[in-house]
Structure formats: C-alpha cells, structure tokens
Scaffold this motif. Structure first.
Motif, PDB file in Angstrom:
ATOM      1  N   ALA A  42      -8.106  -7.980   1.108  1.00 43.72           N
ATOM      2  CA  ALA A  42      -7.451  -6.996   0.382  1.00 43.72           C
ATOM      3  C   ALA A  42      -7.160  -7.327  -1.012  1.00 43.72           C
ATOM      4  CB  ALA A  42      -6.092  -6.451   1.032  1.00 43.72           C
ATOM      5  N   GLU A  43      -7.568  -8.434  -1.401  1.00 44.81           N
ATOM      6  CA  GLU A  43      -7.115  -8.829  -2.944  1.00 44.81           C
ATOM      7  C   GLU A  43      -7.989  -7.842  -4.034  1.00 44.81           C
ATOM      8  OE1 GLU A  43      -8.324 -12.311  -6.123  1.00 44.81           O
ATOM      9  OE2 GLU A  43      -9.076 -12.668  -4.123  1.00 44.81           O
ATOM     10  N   PRO A  44      -9.095  -7.212  -3.798  1.00 46.87           N
ATOM     11  CA  PRO A  44      -9.564  -6.365  -4.879  1.00 46.87           C
ATOM     12  C   PRO A  44      -8.614  -5.080  -4.861  1.00 46.87           C
ATOM     13  CG  PRO A  44     -11.089  -7.023  -3.294  1.00 46.87           C
ATOM     14  CD  PRO A  44     -10.048  -7.603  -2.618  1.00 46.87           C
ATOM     15  N   GLU A  45      -7.813  -4.826  -4.145  1.00 53.35           N
ATOM     16  CA  GLU A  45      -7.194  -3.667  -4.097  1.00 53.35           C
ATOM     17  C   GLU A  45      -5.827  -3.939  -5.250  1.00 53.35           C
ATOM     18  OE1 GLU A  45      -5.083  -2.472  -0.328  1.00 53.35           O
ATOM     19  OE2 GLU A  45      -7.183  -3.081   0.738  1.00 53.35           O
ATOM     20  N   PHE A  46      -5.413  -4.980  -5.793  1.00 54.63           N
ATOM     21  CA  PHE A  46      -4.295  -5.336  -6.332  1.00 54.63           C
ATOM     22  C   PHE A  46      -4.877  -5.254  -8.095  1.00 54.63           C
ATOM     23  CE2 PHE A  46      -3.017  -6.448  -2.354  1.00 54.63           C
ATOM     24  CZ  PHE A  46      -1.735  -6.361  -2.398  1.00 54.63           C
ATOM     25  N   ASP A  47      -3.886  -5.273  -8.936  1.00 56.56           N
ATOM     26  CA  ASP A  47      -4.128  -5.184 -10.355  1.00 56.56           C
ATOM     27  C   ASP A  47      -4.325  -6.622 -10.864  1.00 56.56           C
ATOM     28  OD1 ASP A  47      -3.638  -2.641 -10.697  1.00 56.56           O
ATOM     29  OD2 ASP A  47      -1.570  -2.995 -10.240  1.00 56.56           O
ATOM     30  N   ARG A 100       0.766  -1.174  -0.002  1.00 58.20           N
ATOM     31  CA  ARG A 100      -0.029   0.060   0.025  1.00 58.20           C
ATOM     32  C   ARG A 100       0.721   1.181  -0.012  1.00 58.20           C
ATOM     33  NH1 ARG A 100      -4.256  -2.561   4.479  1.00 58.20           N
ATOM     34  NH2 ARG A 100      -5.812  -3.276   2.936  1.00 58.20           N
ATOM     35  N   ARG A 117       2.456   1.636  -3.556  1.00 54.04           N
ATOM     36  CA  ARG A 117       1.225   2.250  -4.586  1.00 54.04           C
ATOM     37  C   ARG A 117       1.229   3.756  -4.241  1.00 54.04           C
ATOM     38  NH1 ARG A 117      -2.611   0.419  -7.660  1.00 54.04           N
ATOM     39  NH2 ARG A 117      -2.829  -1.692  -6.967  1.00 54.04           N
TER      40      ARG A 117
END
Length: 206
Positions: free
Chosen positions: A168-173, A118, A121
C-alpha cells in the motif's frame, strides 16, 4: 535525503500528519520518540479492545476498553476511524481530541494502521499521509520475532498482513524508511511544520 519544499520560504504552519505502515515496523516506537523529544507535538492515543502488553499504560500507549465500550463509541460517532486489525482486536481514534488539537493550532499526529489511514483520507484529505517502511523484509521479520509479544500463530498472521500492508506504500504522500528511530522521528516533526504544499519527492529518495 531530499527534504520537502514549502510553497513559501517563510510560511509555516502546523498540519495533521497520519503515520501508518506494516506491523512491527516501529510506528509506536517512533511516535514515542517524537513524544519524548518534542512535547509540543500532540499525538493521538488510540482506543483498543486488545489486552495491554507488558509495560503498556492505559491512556499513555492506548485507551484499553471493553468490547461493549467500543460498541458505544462507534454507535455515538465518537471515533474518527476504526478497524479490526489482524482479524482480532479493534482499534480506533477518538474524534474530539483530534479536533481540539487542530483547532488549537498544535502540530498533530495520528499513529494508526493502514485501514484507519484510508478512512481518515476520506474525512480529512488535507492531512499528510506518511508511510513508515522497514529497511528490508528480513529486518521486519527480525523485529516482529524479537518482540516476543505474540504467539507463533499471531506472528504468522501478522506477517501475512505485513506483506499486504507493504504493497500500500504508493497510496501515501511520503515514505520514511525506519533505519534509526530518532532520525525517523525528526523527519516526521519536520513534515508537521512545512508549508501547505505536498512534498515533491519522498524523503528516502536520492
């Protein structure tokens, strides 16, 4: 598996890939497989205040430093990111080696925890953020217990953290499911050399 597409068929360049995921998912094992089979890939070595586990080498697996040395690195802005992990030891990514690898045009990867990802990013949003996911929760528990490197209290604490990290998976590309180490490593290397455009689908999607 749907492979990510590039903006131009022939245009390929190296990029920074940030690999994160829940505890015991096998981030270090996958990174080691990349290091073994693709020596052209530069992989950051994190600094940590925790004690070495059996078989770990200073400068290879981690830079094992004292609390005072870590304090100095933070104070002098030598870390790209750092965090307290599992409410215990501190981990951080030395800044200069990352900048040098990118300046040299090498495919580069950071293998770090969720908090660190995080932070990166925020400072390097152009990087590709990859989430390494276990095949199932049961398999994650099996791997953590099977390691035998933590006390019962530490395992309990890590499993609580793992549930939060999985959310937190949805935060990743991109998501890679770690069914098999070498397959996951090859997917990572592919992502390091695709074109600039973000993948339209996660590699584990049909």
């Amino acid at each position: 598996m749907t492979e990510p597409h590039s903006s131009e068929a022939g245009a390929r360049r190296s990029r920074l890939v940030v690999l994160a995921g829940p505890t015991a998912v096998g981030k270090g094992t996958v990174a080691a497989a990349v290091r073994e089979t693709h020596p052209e890939v530069w992989i950051s070595v994190s600094a940590t205040t925790r004690r070495p586990r059996p078989g770990e080498e200073n400068g290879v697996h981690y830079w094992f430093v004292s609390e005072a040395e870590f304090d100095r690195m933070v104070a002098e802005d030598e870390l790209l990111e750092w965090a307290v992990v599992h409410k215990a030891a501190r981990y951080g990514t030395p800044r200069r080696p990352v900048e040098a690898a990118l300046a040299a045009g090498r495919p580069a990867m950071l293998e770090i925890d969720l908090q660190g990802a995080r932070q990166v990013r925020g400072t390097m949003p152009e990087a590709l953020f990859v989430f390494l996911k276990p095949p199932s929760w049961e398999e994650l528990v099996r791997r953590l217990v099977g390691r035998g490197t933590e006390t019962e209290e530490e395992r309990t604490r890590r499993l609580v953290t793992a549930r939060e990290e999985l959310a937190a998976e949805p935060e990743f590309d991109v998501t890679i499911v770690n069914h098999e180490v070498h397959a996951a490593a090859e997917q990572l290397v592919t992502l390091m050399t695709v074109g600039e455009e973000r993948p339209s689908l996660r590699p584990d999607q049909p």
